[in-house]
Design an enzyme around this catalytic site. Structure first.
Site, mmCIF file in Angstrom:
data_model
loop_
_atom_site.group_PDB
_atom_site.id
_atom_site.type_symbol
_atom_site.label_atom_id
_atom_site.label_comp_id
_atom_site.label_asym_id
_atom_site.label_seq_id
_atom_site.Cartn_x
_atom_site.Cartn_y
_atom_site.Cartn_z
ATOM 1 N N ASN A 11 44.283 33.755 52.053
ATOM 2 C CA ASN A 11 44.491 32.444 52.310
ATOM 3 C C ASN A 11 46.118 32.314 52.131
ATOM 4 O O ASN A 11 46.763 32.812 51.153
ATOM 5 C CB ASN A 11 44.098 31.245 51.349
ATOM 6 C CG ASN A 11 42.767 31.266 51.316
ATOM 7 O OD1 ASN A 11 42.109 31.430 52.596
ATOM 8 N ND2 ASN A 11 42.056 30.808 50.307
ATOM 9 N N GLY A 40 44.465 33.487 48.087
ATOM 10 C CA GLY A 40 42.917 33.687 48.543
ATOM 11 C C GLY A 40 42.606 34.603 47.457
ATOM 12 O O GLY A 40 42.945 35.695 47.142
ATOM 13 N N GLY A 42 39.921 36.542 47.399
ATOM 14 C CA GLY A 42 39.489 38.049 47.902
ATOM 15 C C GLY A 42 41.017 39.005 47.695
ATOM 16 O O GLY A 42 40.983 40.010 46.778
ATOM 17 N N THR A 223 34.413 33.036 31.559
ATOM 18 C CA THR A 223 35.805 33.063 31.221
ATOM 19 C C THR A 223 35.914 31.549 30.696
ATOM 20 O O THR A 223 35.258 30.531 31.312
ATOM 21 C CB THR A 223 36.648 33.105 32.564
ATOM 22 O OG1 THR A 223 36.429 32.233 33.415
ATOM 23 C CG2 THR A 223 36.582 34.577 32.892
ATOM 24 N N LEU A 224 36.788 31.481 29.741
ATOM 25 C CA LEU A 224 36.941 30.147 29.185
ATOM 26 C C LEU A 224 38.519 29.569 28.779
ATOM 27 O O LEU A 224 38.853 29.230 27.870
ATOM 28 C CB LEU A 224 36.272 30.320 27.677
ATOM 29 C CG LEU A 224 34.938 30.644 27.752
ATOM 30 C CD1 LEU A 224 34.483 31.167 26.201
ATOM 31 C CD2 LEU A 224 33.925 29.418 27.798
ATOM 32 N N ASP A 254 51.429 28.565 35.340
ATOM 33 C CA ASP A 254 50.721 28.522 36.731
ATOM 34 C C ASP A 254 49.336 29.139 36.477
ATOM 35 O O ASP A 254 49.236 30.275 36.325
ATOM 36 C CB ASP A 254 51.176 28.807 37.710
ATOM 37 C CG ASP A 254 50.721 28.696 38.995
ATOM 38 O OD1 ASP A 254 49.437 28.322 39.264
ATOM 39 O OD2 ASP A 254 51.246 29.100 40.398
ATOM 40 N N THR A 256 46.943 29.326 38.533
ATOM 41 C CA THR A 256 46.431 29.638 39.872
ATOM 42 C C THR A 256 46.177 31.258 39.835
ATOM 43 O O THR A 256 47.036 31.951 39.243
ATOM 44 C CB THR A 256 47.453 29.348 41.152
ATOM 45 O OG1 THR A 256 47.758 27.897 41.008
ATOM 46 C CG2 THR A 256 46.890 29.710 42.505
ATOM 47 N N ALA A 257 44.931 31.654 40.248
ATOM 48 C CA ALA A 257 44.559 33.145 40.315
ATOM 49 C C ALA A 257 44.169 33.934 38.824
ATOM 50 O O ALA A 257 44.167 34.998 38.808
ATOM 51 C CB ALA A 257 45.514 33.981 40.927
ATOM 52 N N ALA A 258 44.369 32.882 38.037
ATOM 53 C CA ALA A 258 43.983 33.616 36.413
ATOM 54 C C ALA A 258 42.461 34.153 36.512
ATOM 55 O O ALA A 258 42.398 35.384 36.005
ATOM 56 C CB ALA A 258 44.062 32.547 35.632
ATOM 57 N N GLY A 259 41.679 33.542 37.128
ATOM 58 C CA GLY A 259 40.310 34.355 37.354
ATOM 59 C C GLY A 259 40.229 35.277 38.190
ATOM 60 O O GLY A 259 39.496 36.232 37.875
ATOM 61 N N ASP A 260 41.088 35.345 39.287
ATOM 62 C CA ASP A 260 41.065 36.481 40.038
ATOM 63 C C ASP A 260 41.642 37.641 39.330
ATOM 64 O O ASP A 260 41.071 38.974 39.340
ATOM 65 C CB ASP A 260 42.084 36.262 41.505
ATOM 66 C CG ASP A 260 41.564 35.054 42.237
ATOM 67 O OD1 ASP A 260 40.368 34.827 42.002
ATOM 68 O OD2 ASP A 260 42.179 34.280 42.676
HETATM 69 O O1 RIB Z 1 42.004 31.463 43.044
HETATM 70 C C1 RIB Z 1 43.082 31.139 43.414
HETATM 71 C C2 RIB Z 1 43.136 31.013 44.892
HETATM 72 O O2 RIB Z 1 42.155 30.351 45.243
HETATM 73 C C3 RIB Z 1 44.300 30.785 45.646
HETATM 74 O O3 RIB Z 1 45.121 31.648 45.724
HETATM 75 C C4 RIB Z 1 43.909 29.916 46.833
HETATM 76 O O4 RIB Z 1 44.034 30.555 47.833
HETATM 77 C C5 RIB Z 1 42.279 29.865 46.714
HETATM 78 O O5 RIB Z 1 41.709 30.606 47.343
#
Ligand code: RIB
Length: 314
Positions: A11, A40, A42, A223-224, A254, A256-260
């Protein structure tokens, strides 16, 4: 070391800083200008693993638009093999609209576009299925069709390839699919959805991770956030053992994407045959570093950074 295959979403993240998440019918003024950031789930997991030293191949789908080109180039910048990323001539690339609050939390809406066609094109699916027996691990999330995810987990199971699933965004999946995984990674809300039990405290998390493990999922990771992560697994005698890894204290910019980042780091440690306790610690520290930086892919740490942080907390 072998290749890790990620099948999942790409994404373009459109990020705006907000004082808070807007209510229905409200217009809010955000701070500063819109930021475009490759993301994204993935692709983020693929980049996380490549930065941590793994050889990574990504399979997915983007549109034939400028976002698609940028998303593929971002993977190339981290030496990720994109031979299985197809450019769709009709659908648009996935876009995620991200509201980022001052304390680093976010609210996200995804316009999936081409991501929801992953697995629908027979030739592409055949190429992914052909790759699975040749890789060291398969990594999946839920921003592509669920039936594609189930078919790929079954193929990995049949081929004896470990499959790691991050059940995000939260959606129910067949128990048979979950039992074919090597590891399931969920956050509190995803764990609640799967188990039907609220996860609000560490004790709730222990109970739910145990329940999910005892339903036949070999390794359940919960995850917590600032509290780190829990892992439920079987000990040598077959009894359930739950370990908790607290997170180091960091300044959150931020999430965002911590779980990734967590899912990528945990997988890399597994493919390096590290003990599950070590894999959990590595993943908790990697994702703690991620939250100190802005942006999904730009904020993902390198191996040297995570190793240094683990060694001396810097
Ligand atoms: O896990 C974070 C992601 O979730 C973001 O990068 C966004 O694209 C959504 O898919």
């Amino acid at each position: 070391m072998g290749m890790i295959l990620v099948v999942g979403s790409l994404n373009m993240d459109e990020v705006v800083r907000v004082p808070r998440v807007p209510a229905i019918g409200e217009t809010l003024l955000g701070a500063g200008s819109l930021k475009l950031v490759p993301g994204g789930k993935g692709a983020n997991q693929a980049v996380a693993m490549a930065r941590l030293g793994a050889s990574v191949m990504m399979a997915g789908r983007v549109g034939s638009d400028p976002f698609g080109e940028r998303l593929i180039s971002a993977l190339h910048a981290d030496q990720i093999d994109t031979n299985l990323v197809v450019v769709d001539s009709e659908e648009a690339s996935g876009v995620a609209f991200i509201f980022l609050t001052a304390d680093g939390d976010n609210a996200i809406v995804v316009a999936s576009g081409a991501n929801m066609l992953v697995g629908r094109d027979e030739k592409h699916m055949a190429a992914i299925l052909h790759a699975i027996p040749r890789v060291q691990a398969l990594v999946l999330q839920l921003e592509i069709p669920l039936d594609t995810v189930s078919a790929l987990v079954a193929a990995a199971h049949k081929a004896g390839v470990p499959a790691i699933l991050n059940l995000a965004p939260a959606q129910p999946l067949a128990r048979d699919t979950l039992r074919q995984l090597t590891a399931l990674i969920v956050n509190e809300s995803e764990a609640s959805l799967l188990s039907g039990q609220q996860v609000e405290t560490l004790e709730d998390a222990r109970v739910v991770a145990t329940v999910l493990h005892e339903q036949g999922i070999p390794n359940v990771v919960l995850t917590l956030g600032a509290q780190g992560a829990l892992l439920a697994m079987s000990d040598a005698s077959g009894k359930t053992r739950v370990i908790h890894q607290p997170a180091p204290r960091v300044q959150v910019i931020d999430t965002t994407a911590a779980g990734d980042c967590f899912a990528g780091a945990f997988t890399v440690a597994l493919t390096e045959q590290r003990a599950l306790e070590d894999a959990l610690r590595f993943a908790v520290y990697a994702s703690a570093l991620k939250v100190t930086r802005f942006g999904a892919q730009p904020g993902l740490p390198t191996r040297a950074e995570v190793d240094r942080f683990l060694k001396d907390g810097q």
